[in-house]
Design a protein around this motif. Structure first.
Motif, PDB file in Angstrom:
ATOM      1  N   GLY A 193      -8.802  -2.287   2.628  1.00  0.00           N
ATOM      2  CA  GLY A 193      -9.112  -3.367   1.040  1.00  0.00           C
ATOM      3  C   GLY A 193      -9.842  -3.942   0.707  1.00  0.00           C
ATOM      4  N   TRP A 251       1.037  -1.478  -0.281  1.00  0.00           N
ATOM      5  CA  TRP A 251      -0.009   0.205   0.073  1.00  0.00           C
ATOM      6  C   TRP A 251       0.660   1.283   0.006  1.00  0.00           C
ATOM      7  N   ARG A 285      -0.655  -2.679   6.072  1.00  0.00           N
ATOM      8  CA  ARG A 285       0.513  -2.705   4.692  1.00  0.00           C
ATOM      9  C   ARG A 285       1.201  -2.747   3.705  1.00  0.00           C
ATOM     10  N   SER A 329      -6.758   2.899  -1.688  1.00  0.00           N
ATOM     11  CA  SER A 329      -6.171   4.514  -1.232  1.00  0.00           C
ATOM     12  C   SER A 329      -6.210   5.106   0.010  1.00  0.00           C
ATOM     13  N   TRP A 351      -6.133  -3.717  -2.451  1.00  0.00           N
ATOM     14  CA  TRP A 351      -5.799  -2.178  -2.255  1.00  0.00           C
ATOM     15  C   TRP A 351      -7.015  -1.318  -2.484  1.00  0.00           C
ATOM     16  N   ALA A 406      -4.182  -0.319   6.162  1.00  0.00           N
ATOM     17  CA  ALA A 406      -4.898  -0.325   4.920  1.00  0.00           C
ATOM     18  C   ALA A 406      -6.045  -0.466   4.936  1.00  0.00           C
TER      19      ALA A 406
END
Length: 324
Positions: free
Chosen positions: A298, A163, A313, A286, A284, A296
């Motif tokens: 997804g 990420w 990440r 953003s 993923w 992160a």
């Protein structure tokens, strides 16, 4: 005897009494007059406050005038703030060129407005007619790439990326973490994990220079926002299929006949060993995670489920780009 009463131009009821009698008073008639007030138009409502239209298409807006018993002129006049982007005639909006305009429905001194975004489907994109709202609440279409980043076919896996890193994943240390500290993308609430220069950046989404879709494809292409993955799942039907021998999930528009295929490419931690290939599809967004600086957001596609995932990440996922 003819009584002539002028029209009531005020916003108050009027009452009067007319007495008709003979001079000697032997015969008389008393007439009570109640004249209703003028009722102004006080509010105009549009069936949409925001909409998105693709160039060459049209859409109708409906204006409702209140109160319904208004006696003032209830004729609606229509205006576009930018006729080069879209024109409007009696509520019918015709999309002319890419851009933004405001459609106004005017009745006397009151009006209602609709924000209109006119879009063009980019080359290489699929229009599933999935629609989202931006931070200001304005509607826009999300157009999906046909293939994963670096894949040549719809069923190709493409390259795997950590990420926020624009080079394919390898066994090298993750770019934005130094031990337990992050040097970029430190969401609010995790300031103790800041290891960068100056104050914690408070970033919760990728900058364009760290967005592999933007870097590799340019133009309007970028990685999806998490809300755009949500729209894909909620506004399309999905089914697990095998395409050219590759397992994955097909998302089909509920509005048109278009669809996209997300192969179950699994994930990797080193760019060499692919885990859960043919079982999981992991893509993923953003968006940084909410549980810590190492996470992160997804999209996870599984044999019997499609859901939002929050994971480390530094893991290598495939990327499906979007444009708007």
């Amino acid at each position: 005897v003819i009584l002539t009463i002028d029209e009531n131009q005020t916003y108050e009821n009027r009452e009067s009494t007319v007495l008709i009698s003979q001079k000697n008073g032997t015969l008389s008639a008393r007439i009570s007059i109640n004249q209703k007030k003028r009722i102004a138009v006080s509010f105009v409502n549009l069936n949409k406050k925001t909409t998105a239209i693709i160039v060459g298409n049209s859409e109708s807006l409906t204006a409702s005038v209140y109160p319904s018993d208004a006696t003032d002129d209830k004729t609606v006049s229509w205006y576009s703030s930018n006729d080069d982007v879209a024109t409007v005639d009696n509520g019918e909006i015709i999309a002319v060129s890419k851009g933004q305009t405001i459609i106004t429905a005017q009745v006397g001194d009151v009006s209602a407005k609709c924000s209109v975004r006119v879009q063009v489907v980019p080359e290489g994109a699929i229009n599933l007619e999935t629609i989202c709202n931006d931070e200001e609440g304005n509607a826009y279409y999300i157009f999906w790439a046909k293939t994963n980043i670096s894949a040549e076919t719809e069923d190709g896996y493409g390259e795997y990326y950590a990420w926020g890193v624009t080079e394919p994943i390898s066994s090298s240390p993750y770019k934005w973490l130094n031990g337990s500290k992050t040097t970029k993308y430190c969401p609010p609430g995790f300031e103790d994990y800041w290891g960068g220069v100056g104050s914690p950046d408070g970033k919760t989404s990728l900058d364009s220079e760290d967005d592999i879709a933007q870097v590799k494809l340019g133009g309007d292409w970028r990685m999806p926002k998490s809300i755009e993955f949500d729209a894909l799942v909620s506004q399309c039907s999905w089914v697990r299929i095998t395409k050219n021998g590759i397992n994955g999930t097909e998302f089909k528009s509920k509005v048109n006949s278009n669809s996209i295929f997300l192969p179950a490419a699994g994930y990797t931690n080193d760019g060499v060993n692919i885990l859960q290939e043919g079982i999981y599809g992991l893509y993923w967004s953003s968006r940084a995670g909410w549980s810590g600086v190492e996470w992160a957001i997804g999209l996870g596609t599984y044999p019997n489920q499609v859901t939002t995932v929050q994971t480390i990440r530094s893991q290598g996922f495939t990327i499906r780009a979007v444009a708007e």
